[in-house]
Write a protein that holds these residues in place. Structure first.
Motif, short mmCIF file in Angstrom:
data_model
loop_
_atom_site.label_atom_id
_atom_site.label_comp_id
_atom_site.label_asym_id
_atom_site.label_seq_id
_atom_site.Cartn_x
_atom_site.Cartn_y
_atom_site.Cartn_z
N ALA A 145 12.88 8.48 37.37
CA ALA A 145 12.89 9.52 36.52
C ALA A 145 12.39 10.86 37.19
CB ALA A 145 11.76 9.03 35.58
N ALA A 146 11.65 10.73 38.12
CA ALA A 146 11.25 12.28 38.55
C ALA A 146 12.30 12.70 39.69
CB ALA A 146 10.14 12.13 39.44
N PHE A 147 13.11 11.97 40.23
CA PHE A 147 14.03 12.29 41.41
C PHE A 147 15.08 13.51 40.63
CE2 PHE A 147 18.04 11.72 43.92
CZ PHE A 147 17.47 12.14 45.08
N PRO A 148 15.89 13.01 39.81
CA PRO A 148 16.80 14.18 39.19
C PRO A 148 16.24 15.57 38.73
CG PRO A 148 16.78 12.32 37.65
CD PRO A 148 15.86 11.94 38.84
N TYR A 175 7.27 16.07 46.65
CA TYR A 175 6.94 14.52 46.79
C TYR A 175 8.01 13.82 45.66
CZ TYR A 175 5.04 10.23 45.45
OH TYR A 175 4.58 8.93 45.43
N ALA A 176 8.26 14.52 44.56
CA ALA A 176 9.28 13.93 43.62
C ALA A 176 10.52 13.61 44.36
CB ALA A 176 9.25 14.55 42.37
N ALA A 177 11.10 14.68 45.04
CA ALA A 177 12.43 14.74 45.65
C ALA A 177 12.48 13.72 46.70
CB ALA A 177 12.78 16.04 45.92
N LEU A 178 11.45 13.36 47.36
CA LEU A 178 11.32 12.24 48.63
C LEU A 178 10.88 11.23 48.40
CD1 LEU A 178 9.95 14.82 51.18
CD2 LEU A 178 12.49 14.38 50.86
N ALA A 179 10.29 10.71 47.20
CA ALA A 179 9.66 9.55 46.84
C ALA A 179 10.71 8.56 46.61
CB ALA A 179 8.77 9.65 45.47
N VAL A 195 9.85 26.03 35.17
CA VAL A 195 8.55 25.63 34.69
C VAL A 195 8.53 24.48 33.55
CG1 VAL A 195 6.68 26.78 33.03
CG2 VAL A 195 7.72 28.13 34.90
N ALA A 196 9.64 24.52 32.98
CA ALA A 196 9.72 23.11 31.99
C ALA A 196 9.74 22.18 32.92
CB ALA A 196 10.86 23.34 31.10
N ALA A 197 10.70 22.04 33.95
CA ALA A 197 10.86 20.86 34.78
C ALA A 197 9.54 20.77 35.60
CB ALA A 197 11.82 21.11 35.74
N LEU A 211 8.25 2.60 40.63
CA LEU A 211 9.69 2.83 41.17
C LEU A 211 10.44 3.50 40.02
CD1 LEU A 211 12.02 2.46 43.07
CD2 LEU A 211 12.52 0.06 42.25
N ALA A 212 9.99 3.01 38.80
CA ALA A 212 10.66 3.64 37.56
C ALA A 212 10.29 5.20 37.61
CB ALA A 212 10.33 2.85 36.33
N GLY A 213 9.01 5.42 37.91
CA GLY A 213 8.71 6.80 37.88
C GLY A 213 9.42 7.60 38.74
#
Length: 127
Positions: free
Chosen positions: A49-52, A11-15, A101-103, A44-46
Motif C-alpha cells: 500500500a505504501a509503495f505507490p 523507507y516506504a519506497a524501499l520496503a 503533503v497529503a501523500a 507486507l500488505a502495508g
C-alpha cells in the motif's frame, strides 16, 4: 513536512523491494530510515500500500524540480499558470506541494503498520 516524513517516504519506497532481499535487509532498512524494527507477516500488505504513495511523492518532487527542462513554446498556451514559465512553475509547484503533503500524511499510518512501534516519536498524538 519534517525530516522524519522524508525518511518515512524513502523507507516506504524501499520496503517492498527489501522484502525480496530478505529479513536482514528489511531490518537494516527499517533501523536506518525510521529507527524501528520491522514487523513480520501482515506488514507486507502495508508495504504494498505504501509503495505507490511513496513513488508518487518522489515523482512529484522530481517533476517539479525539472519542470523548466520540459518547457516548450507550445506548452505555454495550455499550461496552468501560463503563458510564462515562472507562472506555470508556480501553479504546478503549489498543486504538487498539496499532493505531497497529503501523500506524506497518508504514509504515516502505512509505515507504522509495517513497524513494531505503536506510535512514532514525531507523532502529534505523543506528549
Amino acid at each position: 513536512m519534517t525530516t522524519s516524513d522524508w525518511k518515512r517516504t524513502i523507507y516506504a519506497a524501499l520496503a517492498l523491494p527489501a522484502y525480496l532481499a530478505g529479513p536482514a535487509v528489511r531490518r537494516r532498512l527499517a533501523r536506518r530510515w525510521v529507527g524501528a524494527e520491522p514487523r513480520g507477516g501482515r506488514a507486507l500488505a502495508g508495504a504494498f500500500a505504501a509503495f505507490p504513495v511513496a513513488l508518487l511523492v518522489w515523482y512529484l518532487v522530481g517533476r517539479i524540480a525539472t519542470f523548466g527542462f520540459f518547457w516548450t513554446a507550445d506548452d505555454a498556451a495550455g499550461s496552468w499558470g501560463g503563458p510564462s514559465l515562472i507562472g506555470a512553475w508556480t501553479v504546478h509547484f503549489f498543486v504538487a506541494l498539496g499532493m505531497t503533503v497529503a501523500a506524506m500524511w497518508l504514509l504515516r499510518p502505512l509505515v507504522r503498520w509495517q513497524l513494531r512501534v505503536p506510535e512514532p516519536a514525531d507523532s502529534s498524538h505523543s506528549q
